[in-house]
Motif scaffolding. Structure first.
Motif, PDB file in Angstrom:
ATOM      1  N   ARG A 111      32.475  32.867  24.153  1.00 52.57           N
ATOM      2  CA  ARG A 111      31.809  34.118  24.516  1.00 52.57           C
ATOM      3  C   ARG A 111      31.406  34.954  23.300  1.00 52.57           C
ATOM      4  N   PHE A 112      32.000  34.697  22.134  1.00 56.13           N
ATOM      5  CA  PHE A 112      31.614  35.426  20.936  1.00 56.13           C
ATOM      6  C   PHE A 112      30.734  34.580  20.015  1.00 56.13           C
ATOM      7  N   GLU A 113      30.324  33.394  20.472  1.00 49.49           N
ATOM      8  CA  GLU A 113      29.462  32.527  19.684  1.00 49.49           C
ATOM      9  C   GLU A 113      28.043  32.475  20.233  1.00 49.49           C
ATOM     10  N   GLN A 114      27.882  32.604  21.556  1.00 49.30           N
ATOM     11  CA  GLN A 114      26.559  32.568  22.168  1.00 49.30           C
ATOM     12  C   GLN A 114      26.610  33.290  23.502  1.00 49.30           C
ATOM     13  N   ARG A 115      25.448  33.609  24.023  1.00 50.14           N
ATOM     14  CA  ARG A 115      25.381  34.293  25.310  1.00 50.14           C
ATOM     15  C   ARG A 115      25.741  33.318  26.421  1.00 50.14           C
ATOM     16  N   THR A 116      26.705  33.700  27.237  1.00 51.83           N
ATOM     17  CA  THR A 116      27.149  32.850  28.339  1.00 51.83           C
ATOM     18  C   THR A 116      26.872  33.561  29.653  1.00 51.83           C
ATOM     19  N   VAL A 117      26.543  32.770  30.670  1.00 50.80           N
ATOM     20  CA  VAL A 117      26.141  33.324  31.967  1.00 50.80           C
ATOM     21  C   VAL A 117      26.812  32.542  33.087  1.00 50.80           C
ATOM     22  N   PHE A 118      27.373  33.268  34.056  1.00 50.65           N
ATOM     23  CA  PHE A 118      27.793  32.683  35.326  1.00 50.65           C
ATOM     24  C   PHE A 118      26.621  32.798  36.292  1.00 50.65           C
ATOM     25  N   ARG A 119      26.244  31.672  36.891  1.00 53.92           N
ATOM     26  CA  ARG A 119      25.151  31.688  37.862  1.00 53.92           C
ATOM     27  C   ARG A 119      25.726  31.492  39.254  1.00 53.92           C
ATOM     28  N   LEU A 120      25.680  32.533  40.091  1.00 51.52           N
ATOM     29  CA  LEU A 120      26.197  32.476  41.459  1.00 51.52           C
ATOM     30  C   LEU A 120      25.034  32.325  42.427  1.00 51.52           C
ATOM     31  N   THR A 121      25.007  31.250  43.174  1.00 49.93           N
ATOM     32  CA  THR A 121      23.998  31.039  44.211  1.00 49.93           C
ATOM     33  C   THR A 121      24.645  31.298  45.559  1.00 49.93           C
ATOM     34  N   LEU A 122      24.215  32.347  46.231  1.00 51.73           N
ATOM     35  CA  LEU A 122      24.821  32.745  47.488  1.00 51.73           C
ATOM     36  C   LEU A 122      24.159  32.030  48.665  1.00 51.73           C
ATOM     37  N   VAL A 123      24.976  31.374  49.471  1.00 47.40           N
ATOM     38  CA  VAL A 123      24.516  30.682  50.664  1.00 47.40           C
ATOM     39  C   VAL A 123      25.270  31.261  51.852  1.00 47.40           C
ATOM     40  N   LYS A 124      24.557  31.905  52.714  1.00 51.62           N
ATOM     41  CA  LYS A 124      25.173  32.567  53.860  1.00 51.62           C
ATOM     42  C   LYS A 124      25.875  31.545  54.744  1.00 51.62           C
ATOM     43  N   GLY A 125      27.123  31.835  55.084  1.00 47.33           N
ATOM     44  CA  GLY A 125      27.898  30.907  55.874  1.00 47.33           C
ATOM     45  C   GLY A 125      28.701  29.936  55.043  1.00 47.33           C
ATOM     46  N   PHE A 126      28.497  29.936  53.713  1.00 50.13           N
ATOM     47  CA  PHE A 126      29.205  29.011  52.832  1.00 50.13           C
ATOM     48  C   PHE A 126      30.090  29.741  51.829  1.00 50.13           C
ATOM     49  N   ASN A 127      29.503  30.671  51.053  1.00 48.07           N
ATOM     50  CA  ASN A 127      30.251  31.218  49.920  1.00 48.07           C
ATOM     51  C   ASN A 127      30.063  32.718  49.727  1.00 48.07           C
ATOM     52  N   ILE A 128      29.765  33.451  50.774  1.00 46.00           N
ATOM     53  CA  ILE A 128      29.573  34.900  50.640  1.00 46.00           C
ATOM     54  C   ILE A 128      30.745  35.667  51.237  1.00 46.00           C
ATOM     55  N   GLU A 129      31.088  35.333  52.468  1.00 47.57           N
ATOM     56  CA  GLU A 129      32.050  36.124  53.215  1.00 47.57           C
ATOM     57  C   GLU A 129      33.423  36.113  52.546  1.00 47.57           C
ATOM     58  N   ASP A 130      33.920  37.302  52.216  1.00 46.73           N
ATOM     59  CA  ASP A 130      35.296  37.494  51.735  1.00 46.73           C
ATOM     60  C   ASP A 130      35.608  36.686  50.482  1.00 46.73           C
ATOM     61  N   GLU A 131      34.622  36.471  49.622  1.00 44.19           N
ATOM     62  CA  GLU A 131      34.890  35.696  48.412  1.00 44.19           C
ATOM     63  C   GLU A 131      34.651  36.505  47.139  1.00 44.19           C
ATOM     64  N   ALA A 132      34.372  37.791  47.258  1.00 40.29           N
ATOM     65  CA  ALA A 132      34.116  38.606  46.072  1.00 40.29           C
ATOM     66  C   ALA A 132      35.340  38.646  45.165  1.00 40.29           C
ATOM     67  N   GLU A 133      36.521  38.773  45.749  1.00 39.20           N
ATOM     68  CA  GLU A 133      37.744  38.806  44.937  1.00 39.20           C
ATOM     69  C   GLU A 133      37.946  37.487  44.206  1.00 39.20           C
ATOM     70  N   GLY A 134      37.654  36.380  44.870  1.00 36.81           N
ATOM     71  CA  GLY A 134      37.789  35.079  44.228  1.00 36.81           C
ATOM     72  C   GLY A 134      36.835  34.919  43.057  1.00 36.81           C
ATOM     73  N   TYR A 135      35.593  35.379  43.224  1.00 39.57           N
ATOM     74  CA  TYR A 135      34.632  35.319  42.121  1.00 39.57           C
ATOM     75  C   TYR A 135      35.077  36.221  40.973  1.00 39.57           C
ATOM     76  N   ALA A 136      35.638  37.379  41.303  1.00 40.44           N
ATOM     77  CA  ALA A 136      36.127  38.285  40.255  1.00 40.44           C
ATOM     78  C   ALA A 136      37.222  37.612  39.427  1.00 40.44           C
ATOM     79  N   ALA A 137      38.069  36.831  40.079  1.00 42.57           N
ATOM     80  CA  ALA A 137      39.116  36.110  39.353  1.00 42.57           C
ATOM     81  C   ALA A 137      38.518  35.082  38.395  1.00 42.57           C
ATOM     82  N   LEU A 138      37.436  34.424  38.823  1.00 42.90           N
ATOM     83  CA  LEU A 138      36.786  33.445  37.948  1.00 42.90           C
ATOM     84  C   LEU A 138      36.109  34.138  36.768  1.00 42.90           C
ATOM     85  N   VAL A 139      35.519  35.313  37.015  1.00 41.32           N
ATOM     86  CA  VAL A 139      34.917  36.071  35.916  1.00 41.32           C
ATOM     87  C   VAL A 139      35.990  36.483  34.921  1.00 41.32           C
ATOM     88  N   GLU A 140      37.134  36.884  35.427  1.00 41.65           N
ATOM     89  CA  GLU A 140      38.243  37.253  34.544  1.00 41.65           C
ATOM     90  C   GLU A 140      38.714  36.053  33.716  1.00 41.65           C
TER      91      GLU A 140
END
Length: 768
Positions: A593-622
């Protein structure tokens, strides 16, 4: 002789009585017809009301089935005024309860028909085969055995672990019987990965060597082309033969019927019919006796004559048994022959008794046998089904495994109708951006991928490797050719066309996995040598390649789910240790993260990975601490293949839903003490950018890139940080709450709507 009176009517002589009837018919025919029709309808209605009515249940067949597990599609019923998206639920398609049947001792035999199809021909054949099989198995039913309707399963859309590590768990003690209809291609398809899975399962020390032994049996039929492969040794039906071999190992040699093979251009239909008749006889035998019969494990004959099913230890034992049998045969001959006959016996033998018996010890074990060098083939040979499919989709194939294509945003920017989100966020002009990939192969089968079944899949590189200079020259040539084709398109701006003939950015994405290419560092170095920025996207399944990747302008990692189960369902990874690989990649990004720009790309698919998963994504960002987090709603391409994979328009989130998710994710990040904020948006492509506070100065976001400064840092060969090539302030129109559409361009709505110019002051949230 009776006298008859004749009259002249309508130029013909008729008896008087007949003429009278004809006259009546012509005068009253309309009332007669109406009365007759009314009486018939009354009669039919009375019969319909009196006859007992039976309810007919119709269960539509799902083909191909959804990835990772059998899927039940929810009805498109409206709940609270909105349609529900399709969701994945585990297990096989449930049928009516069979508890009563199990208690009464009735055995249920469920036949599963697996197939693989690239061009659709095998799928069509498999569908007709399954329908015919359903009719024939109904004739085999009796009071002790029932055959539910056979299920048709596409190997491209199932999770192998659900079917080929242990048999499925059926209701009421249902037993399963496998049939596999497989073509053979000279290119890499999902069958290569399927074969690798079977081999890994057999050799995995954690799994029993015959985990499918609870199956009633299996049989394989292969489709081939003798024009390309005249004999079996030269490859005719080679993949079907390999599957048959490994299935024999995994089932404990429960080959219910011999491998069938047919030439798809000559006799495939006839051979398949003969094979189905043989399979039907076996199923009938199972229904009567409960076993496969003679010659198969469990029938009283414990040894098969097919050497291909023997393990290494078994083969040693088999050779020893042959030697022992030979000795026993000699001993019997010694007993039967008189002393004076021994000389004649020895004379007939080709072995010199004065020399020791020659024994080939190298044949005792496969380990000591010389193995032929593996055949290295092209990933996408010319004139192959994959090549033809990708070129029809607009790709220019470069070499044997690379491709280039211009996206709709390039065409849009040339006509002054807007660039993609990369311009709003990072200052990349779409008409100067080249989309390419040095590897058309991928290790995932994502449900939202636009290229289902048309690109190769694999977990390891096993193809010809093209040199990077060939790929670099080829993709540039292909890109410029496609740009030149836009010259005559109405609305193309001359100045932007001239700018488009100078590539300044390269998006290494498209179909496939760019980081999979063995010489990816050499390729990106060629881009940087011509001051072309590099935006590389990977799927977090190749940590070893990621660890050795040299700095690029911006490094993307696709984060499509917040937990292991969701990732398995939506990305359908081929690697069995996909979750461990995923987390290793996040650790590598944290280090970078201090050598180059890094990006998480989240593709939201309704019915698959949106509902009640914000906390889980926050853990991955951490865990990964990326510089940026892009959140984008999935784009539905409208193909039948994606619909078959479980993706419909109901799975595409509205922009308001993406905004709500981003707000929830931003709140979750703040609760964890992570310094992030919502920096920019591009409502036109349903995309929002969350950025680290590292890129915020004096209350202003600086998400754009100073590209010339990046190349200066790179050419200095000194360590540098992402902040060293941080660009100017993000334009006000691109920041959160202002829509993100370039005010220099003109927004054009689809479906015949009038052109609407978007300025900074509009700031409206738009979706398309």
């Amino acid at each position: 002789m009776a006298h008859e009176t004749w009259v002249f009517r309508s130029r013909s002589w008729l008896p008087f009585e007949i003429a009278d009837i004809v006259a009546v018919w012509h005068e009253y025919r309309i009332p007669i017809l109406l009365s007759t029709f009314t009486l018939l309808m009354i009669f039919r209605t009375v019969l319909h009301l009196r006859s007992p009515r039976e309810r007919i249940f119709y269960t539509p067949q799902i083909s191909p089935p959804l990835p990772t597990e059998k899927v039940r599609l929810l009805d498109d019923k409206r709940v609270n005024g909105e349609k529900n998206p399709r969701r994945i639920v585990g297990g096989l398609k449930k049928r009516k309860s069979s508890e009563d049947a199990a208690q009464s001792g009735v055995r249920k035999i469920q036949v599963l028909v697996f197939f693989s199809s690239l061009t659709g021909a095998t799928e069509k054949t498999a569908t007709a085969f399954t329908e015919d099989l359903a009719k024939s198995t109904k004739n085999l039913e009796d009071s002790a055995t029932t055959f539910p309707e056979p299920q048709l399963l596409d190997l491209s859309y199932i999770d192998y672990d659900d079917y080929f590590i242990t048999p499925p768990k059926g209701e009421g003690g249902t037993q399963f019987f496998y049939l596999l209809l497989l073509p053979t291609y000279n290119i890499d398809t999902v069958l290569d990965n399927f074969l690798e899975h079977l081999q890994e399962t057999h050799n995995d020390f954690r799994i029993d060597t015959a985990p499918l032994s609870r199956l009633l049996g299996y049989s394989v039929f292969g489709f081939g082309d003798r024009e390309g492969w005249p004999t079996e040794e030269e490859g005719f039906c080679s993949q079907a033969r390999d599957v048959d071999k490994w299935m024999a190992k995994l089932t404990g040699r429960k080959r219910a019927f011999p491998l069938g093979m047919g030439d798809s251009k000559m006799n495939a239909a006839e051979r398949l019919r003969e094979w189905m008749e043989g399979v039907g006889d076996v199923l009938g035998h199972i229904a009567r006796t409960g076993g496969l019969g003679e010659g198969v494990v469990g029938s009283g004959d414990a040894v098969e004559s097919d050497l291909e099913d023997l393990d290494e230890e078994d083969e040693v034992l088999f050779d020893e048994q042959k030697i022992a049998q030979g000795k026993t045969k000699l001993q019997k001959n010694d007993v039967l022959n008189d002393l004076e006959d021994i000389g004649s016996t020895l004379n007939k033998s080709s072995v010199d008794p004065s020399e020791p018996l020659e024994v080939d010890f190298t044949s005792y074990s496969k380990k000591t046998r010389p193995t032929p060098p593996p055949t290295v083939k092209e990933m996408v040979p010319k004139n192959s089904p994959t090549y033809n499919a990708l070129t029809k989709q607009g790709y220019s194939i470069v070499g044997s495994h690379s491709g280039v294509k211009i996206c709709r945003w390039t065409k849009s920017a040339l006509r002054g109708r807007g660039s993609c989100y990369k311009f709003s966020f990072y200052g990349i002009a779409s008409h100067q951006c080249m989309e390419t990939t040095p590897s058309l192969s991928c290790s995932n089968k994502c449900v939202f991928c636009w290229r289902h079944g048309t690109n190769p899949v694999g977990t390891t590189w096993r193809w010809v490797v093209d040199p990077p200079d060939l790929i670099f020259a080829g993709v540039k040539t292909g890109h410029y050719q496609k740009i030149k084709m836009m010259r005559g398109v109405p609305g193309v701006r001359a100045e932007r066309f001239a700018e488009a003939m100078r590539i300044r950015h390269c998006a290494l994405s498209l179909v496939g996995e760019p980081i999979f290419y063995p010489h990816i560092n050499e390729f990106t170095a060629m881009l940087h040598a011509e001051h072309i920025s590099s935006f590389l996207v990977c799927n977090a399944q190749h940590p070893d390649q990621l660890a050795t990747l040299k700095p690029v302008t911006q490094l993307y990692v696709s984060i499509d789910a917040s937990n292991k189960e969701s990732l398995r369902k939506i990305d359908r990874p081929l690697h069995r240790d996909f979750w461990e690989r995923f987390n290793r990649c996040l650790d590598i990004l944290r280090e970078r993260r201090f050598e180059q720009r890094t990006v998480f790309r989240l593709t939201l698919v309704k019915g698959f990975n949106i509902e009640d998963e914000a906390e889980g994504y926050a853990a991955l960002v951490e865990k990964g601490l990326p510089c940026f987090v892009e959140v984008k709603g999935v784009t539905y391409c409208g193909t039948s293949s994606s619909a078959g994979a479980g993706l419909t328009m109901q799975n595409v989130p509205f922009y308001e839903e993406v905004c709500a998710f981003v707000l929830a994710l931003n709140t979750a990040l703040a609760k964890r003490g992570l310094e992030y904020g919502i920096a920019a948006e591009h409502a036109h492509s349903c995309c929002i950018l969350i950025a680290s506070q590292r890129f915020r100065k004096e209350g202003k976001w600086h998400t754009r890139i100073d590209y010339e400064r990046f190349f200066e840092c790179l050419e200095s060969r000194q360590p540098f940080r992402p902040e060293d090539y941080m660009g100017p302030e993000t334009p006000e129109w691109a920041t959160w709450g202002n829509g993100g559409f370039d005010p220099r361009d003109e927004r054009v709505f689809r479906k015949g709507k009038n052109k609407v110019a978007l300025t900074e002051s509009q700031g409206e949230v738009m979706g398309e």
